[in-house]
Design an enzyme around this catalytic site. Structure first.
Site, PDB file in Angstrom:
ATOM      1  N   PRO A  54       2.206   0.204  -0.660  1.00 46.97           N
ATOM      2  CA  PRO A  54       2.571  -1.141  -1.132  1.00 46.97           C
ATOM      3  C   PRO A  54       2.511  -2.185  -0.021  1.00 46.97           C
ATOM      4  O   PRO A  54       2.492  -3.382  -0.300  1.00 46.97           O
ATOM      5  CB  PRO A  54       4.001  -0.980  -1.655  1.00 46.97           C
ATOM      6  CG  PRO A  54       4.403   0.413  -1.405  1.00 46.97           C
ATOM      7  CD  PRO A  54       3.262   1.187  -0.845  1.00 46.97           C
TER       8      PRO A  54
ATOM      9  N   ASP B 175     -17.589 -10.852 -15.686  1.00 46.53           N
ATOM     10  CA  ASP B 175     -16.201 -10.413 -15.566  1.00 46.53           C
ATOM     11  C   ASP B 175     -15.360 -11.448 -14.828  1.00 46.53           C
ATOM     12  O   ASP B 175     -15.867 -12.177 -13.987  1.00 46.53           O
ATOM     13  CB  ASP B 175     -16.122  -9.115 -14.745  1.00 46.53           C
ATOM     14  CG  ASP B 175     -16.516  -7.902 -15.548  1.00 46.53           C
ATOM     15  OD1 ASP B 175     -16.478  -7.967 -16.780  1.00 46.53           O
ATOM     16  OD2 ASP B 175     -16.853  -6.883 -14.905  1.00 46.53           O
TER      17      ASP B 175
ATOM     18  N   GLU C  28       9.302   8.571  -0.107  1.00 48.82           N
ATOM     19  CA  GLU C  28       9.551   7.312   0.610  1.00 48.82           C
ATOM     20  C   GLU C  28       8.294   6.799   1.297  1.00 48.82           C
ATOM     21  O   GLU C  28       8.333   5.811   2.030  1.00 48.82           O
ATOM     22  CB  GLU C  28      10.665   7.503   1.644  1.00 48.82           C
ATOM     23  CG  GLU C  28      12.045   7.636   1.043  1.00 48.82           C
ATOM     24  CD  GLU C  28      12.343   6.519   0.053  1.00 48.82           C
ATOM     25  OE1 GLU C  28      12.199   5.350   0.425  1.00 48.82           O
ATOM     26  OE2 GLU C  28      12.707   6.840  -1.096  1.00 48.82           O
TER      27      GLU C  28
ATOM     28  N   ARG D  48     -17.336   1.549 -11.677  1.00 47.50           N
ATOM     29  CA  ARG D  48     -18.044   0.756 -12.700  1.00 47.50           C
ATOM     30  C   ARG D  48     -19.041  -0.214 -12.084  1.00 47.50           C
ATOM     31  O   ARG D  48     -19.918  -0.724 -12.766  1.00 47.50           O
ATOM     32  CB  ARG D  48     -17.048   0.042 -13.625  1.00 47.50           C
ATOM     33  CG  ARG D  48     -16.256  -1.057 -12.977  1.00 47.50           C
ATOM     34  CD  ARG D  48     -15.148  -1.528 -13.896  1.00 47.50           C
ATOM     35  NE  ARG D  48     -15.627  -2.277 -15.046  1.00 47.50           N
ATOM     36  CZ  ARG D  48     -15.984  -3.556 -15.011  1.00 47.50           C
ATOM     37  NH1 ARG D  48     -15.916  -4.231 -13.892  1.00 47.50           N
ATOM     38  NH2 ARG D  48     -16.397  -4.164 -16.103  1.00 47.50           N
TER      39      ARG D  48
HETATM   40  C1  LIG Z   1       7.753   5.022  -3.642  1.00 46.73           C
HETATM   41  S1  LIG Z   1       6.294   4.586  -2.782  1.00 46.73           S
HETATM   42  C2  LIG Z   1       6.876   4.310  -1.135  1.00 46.73           C
HETATM   43  C3  LIG Z   1       7.369   2.927  -0.925  1.00 46.73           C
HETATM   44  C4  LIG Z   1       7.795   2.649   0.501  1.00 46.73           C
HETATM   45  N1  LIG Z   1       9.083   3.222   0.771  1.00 46.73           N
HETATM   46  C5  LIG Z   1       7.874   1.157   0.720  1.00 46.73           C
HETATM   47  O1  LIG Z   1       8.960   0.606   0.620  1.00 46.73           O
HETATM   48  O2  LIG Z   1       6.831   0.514   0.955  1.00 46.73           O
HETATM   49  C6  LIG Z   1       5.442   6.100  -2.644  1.00 46.73           C
HETATM   50  C7  LIG Z   1       3.941   5.995  -2.575  1.00 46.73           C
HETATM   51  O3  LIG Z   1       3.434   5.397  -3.748  1.00 46.73           O
HETATM   52  C8  LIG Z   1       2.232   4.717  -3.465  1.00 46.73           C
HETATM   53  N2  LIG Z   1       2.376   3.324  -3.897  1.00 46.73           N
HETATM   54  C9  LIG Z   1       3.477   2.779  -4.466  1.00 46.73           C
HETATM   55  N3  LIG Z   1       3.277   1.487  -4.771  1.00 46.73           N
HETATM   56  C10 LIG Z   1       2.013   1.205  -4.396  1.00 46.73           C
HETATM   57  C11 LIG Z   1       1.237   0.011  -4.443  1.00 46.73           C
HETATM   58  N4  LIG Z   1       1.702  -1.130  -4.921  1.00 46.73           N
HETATM   59  N5  LIG Z   1      -0.035   0.066  -3.970  1.00 46.73           N
HETATM   60  C12 LIG Z   1      -0.537   1.216  -3.458  1.00 46.73           C
HETATM   61  N6  LIG Z   1       0.172   2.362  -3.383  1.00 46.73           N
HETATM   62  C13 LIG Z   1       1.432   2.362  -3.840  1.00 46.73           C
HETATM   63  C14 LIG Z   1       1.988   4.850  -1.972  1.00 46.73           C
HETATM   64  O4  LIG Z   1       1.039   5.873  -1.748  1.00 46.73           O
HETATM   65  C15 LIG Z   1       3.360   5.194  -1.427  1.00 46.73           C
HETATM   66  O5  LIG Z   1       3.306   5.951  -0.238  1.00 46.73           O
END
Ligand SMILES: C[S@@+](CC[C@H](N)C(=O)[O-])C[C@H]1O[C@@H](n2cnc3c(N)ncnc32)[C@H](O)[C@@H]1O
Length: 251
Positions: free
Chosen positions: A94, A174, A121, A159
């Site tokens: 994220p 698109d 996490e 795609r």
């Molecule tokens: C619960 S999340 C971890 C969040 C992290 N503790 C933080 O606060 O940024 C677990 C995993 O989900 C994936 N993930 C969650 N949200 C995402 C997003 N918006 N974009 C990409 N990957 C995401 C990632 O691979 C991440 O390591």
């Protein structure tokens, strides 16, 4: 052929997501090779542990670096020696760069993508610092794991591969293809519960239809996504269409 390796704790989620529709067909037609790599196969010990408690304390578990480094190294070793471009090692997080259509286009021109899906996490920060070439977020929200973000990335990239969709000209229509949102689409019936399709679309006048569609793109983008509109490269013809939008009969 684009090769995509997805390193994951849940290979079955990836397999299910890439087995249907355009992505499934692209695999059958050998436009893309997509493999789900089970991270647990690269974990040591009887319990094949892929996570541990965070240093410094705190809630939850963090994914260990060793299995991830090993899984990536194994993907790199099995890549064909003919590759002319270095593989892209993409950590889904994220906190990454916000994913866009321009990034999808750029990734569709690569030869080998390795996607790393986090969980819990998140992933030990050394993966981001020393292994990943890219860190990508699919939006400003937090999901449980990286599998859905990986599938979103794969779908948007595959795609765009030449031959993946029947009418490639539709890709240019698109949303985001040229920095604007797409125009509204309608199909039969021409009238449904009193709701009519705009008459210009039934006119057979291709010039008028093209102008109406472009005007709708401009109107929708300006209304719904002023941030995109501010960055759009507008032509003289677009500026003329915008001035027509200001006239009372267009309101
Ligand atoms: C619960 S999340 C971890 C969040 C992290 N503790 C933080 O606060 O940024 C677990 C995993 O989900 C994936 N993930 C969650 N949200 C995402 C997003 N918006 N974009 C990409 N990957 C995401 C990632 O691979 C991440 O390591």
């Amino acid at each position: 052929m684009l090769r995509i390796d997805v390193i994951t704790l849940f290979p079955e989620v990836i397999e299910a997501g890439v087995s249907y529709s355009i992505v499934g067909r692209a695999r059958e037609w050998s436009l893309a090779q997509i493999r789900a790599i089970p991270l647990r196969d690269y974990a040591e010990g009887k319990h094949r542990k892929t996570d541990d408690e965070p240093y410094g304390g705190g809630a939850g578990l963090v994914m260990k670096p060793e299995p991830i480094f090993k899984a990536v190294e194994s993907c790199l070793c099995s890549a064909p020696a003919t590759s002319s471009r270095p593989p892209r090692i993409i950590l889904l997080e994220p906190q990454g760069r916000l994913y866009t259509q321009a990034m999808a286009q750029e990734l569709s021109e690569q030869e080998h993508l390795i996607l790393i899906c986090g969980h819990y996490e998140g992933v030990d920060a050394r993966v981001r610092e020393y292994l990943a070439t890219d860190v990508i977020s699919i939006g400003d929200y937090v999901l449980t794991g990286g599998e859905l973000p990986a599938l979103i990335l794969i779908d948007s990239v595959v795609r765009l591969l030449p031959g993946a969709i029947h009418s490639p000209e539709s890709l240019g229509q698109d949303s985001y293809a040229d920095g604007l949102l797409g125009y509204p689409q309608y199909t039969r019936p021409a009238e449904f519960r009193g709701m009519r399709v705009p008459s210009v679309l039934l006119s057979g006048n291709h010039g008028a239809i093209a102008r109406w569609r472009r005007k709708e793109q401009l109107r929708l983008t300006r209304t719904l996504r002023p941030d995109l509109f501010a960055k759009a490269c507008l032509t003289q013809a677009d500026i003329q269409l915008l001035s027509e939008l200001e006239s009372p009969e267009e309101a």
